[in-house]
Design an enzyme around this catalytic site. Structure first.
Site, mmCIF file in Angstrom:
data_model
loop_
_atom_site.group_PDB
_atom_site.id
_atom_site.type_symbol
_atom_site.label_atom_id
_atom_site.label_comp_id
_atom_site.label_asym_id
_atom_site.label_seq_id
_atom_site.Cartn_x
_atom_site.Cartn_y
_atom_site.Cartn_z
ATOM 1 N N ARG A 49 -23.635 -44.507 -10.981
ATOM 2 C CA ARG A 49 -23.780 -44.294 -12.423
ATOM 3 C C ARG A 49 -22.498 -43.682 -12.973
ATOM 4 O O ARG A 49 -22.389 -42.455 -13.099
ATOM 5 C CB ARG A 49 -24.984 -43.398 -12.696
ATOM 6 C CG ARG A 49 -26.305 -44.015 -12.225
ATOM 7 C CD ARG A 49 -27.441 -43.038 -12.382
ATOM 8 N NE ARG A 49 -28.714 -43.610 -11.930
ATOM 9 C CZ ARG A 49 -29.867 -42.960 -11.914
ATOM 10 N NH1 ARG A 49 -29.909 -41.689 -12.298
ATOM 11 N NH2 ARG A 49 -30.968 -43.549 -11.490
ATOM 12 N N ASP A 51 -19.704 -42.305 -15.436
ATOM 13 C CA ASP A 51 -19.809 -41.566 -16.688
ATOM 14 C C ASP A 51 -19.108 -42.290 -17.828
ATOM 15 O O ASP A 51 -18.373 -43.257 -17.619
ATOM 16 C CB ASP A 51 -19.190 -40.174 -16.523
ATOM 17 C CG ASP A 51 -19.967 -39.292 -15.571
ATOM 18 O OD1 ASP A 51 -21.164 -39.553 -15.358
ATOM 19 O OD2 ASP A 51 -19.367 -38.336 -15.033
ATOM 20 N N ARG A 194 -13.620 -35.923 -10.975
ATOM 21 C CA ARG A 194 -12.771 -35.401 -12.054
ATOM 22 C C ARG A 194 -12.516 -33.899 -11.888
ATOM 23 O O ARG A 194 -11.423 -33.411 -12.191
ATOM 24 C CB ARG A 194 -13.413 -35.694 -13.402
ATOM 25 C CG ARG A 194 -13.447 -37.186 -13.732
ATOM 26 C CD ARG A 194 -14.367 -37.482 -14.893
ATOM 27 N NE ARG A 194 -14.000 -36.704 -16.066
ATOM 28 C CZ ARG A 194 -14.825 -36.446 -17.077
ATOM 29 N NH1 ARG A 194 -16.078 -36.869 -17.044
ATOM 30 N NH2 ARG A 194 -14.399 -35.739 -18.113
#
Length: 246
Positions: A49, A51, A194
């Protein structure tokens, strides 16, 4: 039949992969086009999934259909209906039991950093103007491989499946004016890559020691890690399955 798709998409104008009412998502767009083409409701399951703003070169998804259209026809028809920021690279039938998410052995992400201001390609790299100690960043990254908790590198307060991930590879590489951070794991938490990149850049800038990254992992507290890198530099490169997977 169960159909497996390999997808490429530019995440710039998407609110991530997962369907959200009223928002443009990759899953939502593909399901809507598939439904029109096949004449039936379709539920598309993705391997990861991604972002909002994150791109993909090799996202994998599957769906079940009662249609008798061949995978080649589905691929061509879907590509004709999809917007230009999504492409179906491959389409094939697989065993009914195949599950794009649960059968995935590993996902690989790549983050791109540009060490100069960019006009062309700025949507796919984080441009930084400060100097970086790449050797220190590489040493610090060696804290990540292995099976351990990444609670300090997760952007949500709780993960239903827990915080344990098994990172199998993690490294920096340089090409001309760009730096690439590549990491593979059995699973990733929300914002994990990230946050890893942002924290390692703090090491590269001398604002955080190499040893502090290991300390942050042990702390299991999001406040122990640092900067979160912007989404547009991140790309899901591939999803790996067992070699005998159909």
């Amino acid at each position: 039949m169960n159909v497996k798709l390999v997808l490429e998409y530019d995440g710039t104008d998407f609110h991530g992969w997962q369907f959200q009412p009223g928002l443009r998502t990759v899953q939502g767009v593909i399901e809507e086009r598939l439904g029109k083409m096949l004449g039936e409701p379709v539920r598309l399951i993705g391997a990861g999934r991604t972002d909002a703003g994150v791109h993909a070169l090799g996202q994998v998804a599957h769906f079940h259909t009662g249609s008798r259209l061949s995978p080649d026809v589905i691929q061509r028809g879907l590509n004709a209906l999809l917007p230009p920021d999504v492409a179906v690279l491959r389409s094939e039938t697989v065993l009914d039991a195949f599950h794009a998410r649960f059968d995935a052995r590993s996902r690989c992400y790549r983050y791109r950093i540009s060490r100069r201001r960019r006009a062309v390609g700025r949507a796919y790299a984080w441009s930084v103007s400060y100097s970086l100690d790449v050797e220190a960043m590489q040493r610090a990254a060696q804290a990540f491989p292995g099976r351990q908790s990444f609670a300090s590198f997760c952007n949500v307060a709780s993960e239903r499946s827990g915080y344990i991930c098994h990172v199998t590879a993690c490294s920096w590489s340089a090409h001309d004016e760009d730096l690439f951070f590549e990491v593979a794991s059995d699973r990733f938490l929300r914002g994990m890559v990230r946050t890893m990149v942002g924290t390692l850049l703090e090491v590269g800038r001398g604002k955080m020691s190499v040893e502090a990254v290991q300390d942050a992992l042990r702390a299991q507290d999001r406040r122990a890690s640092r900067l979160t890198a912007p989404a547009h530099g991140l790309c899901l490169v591939r999803v790996d399955y067992d070699k005998d997977e159909p």
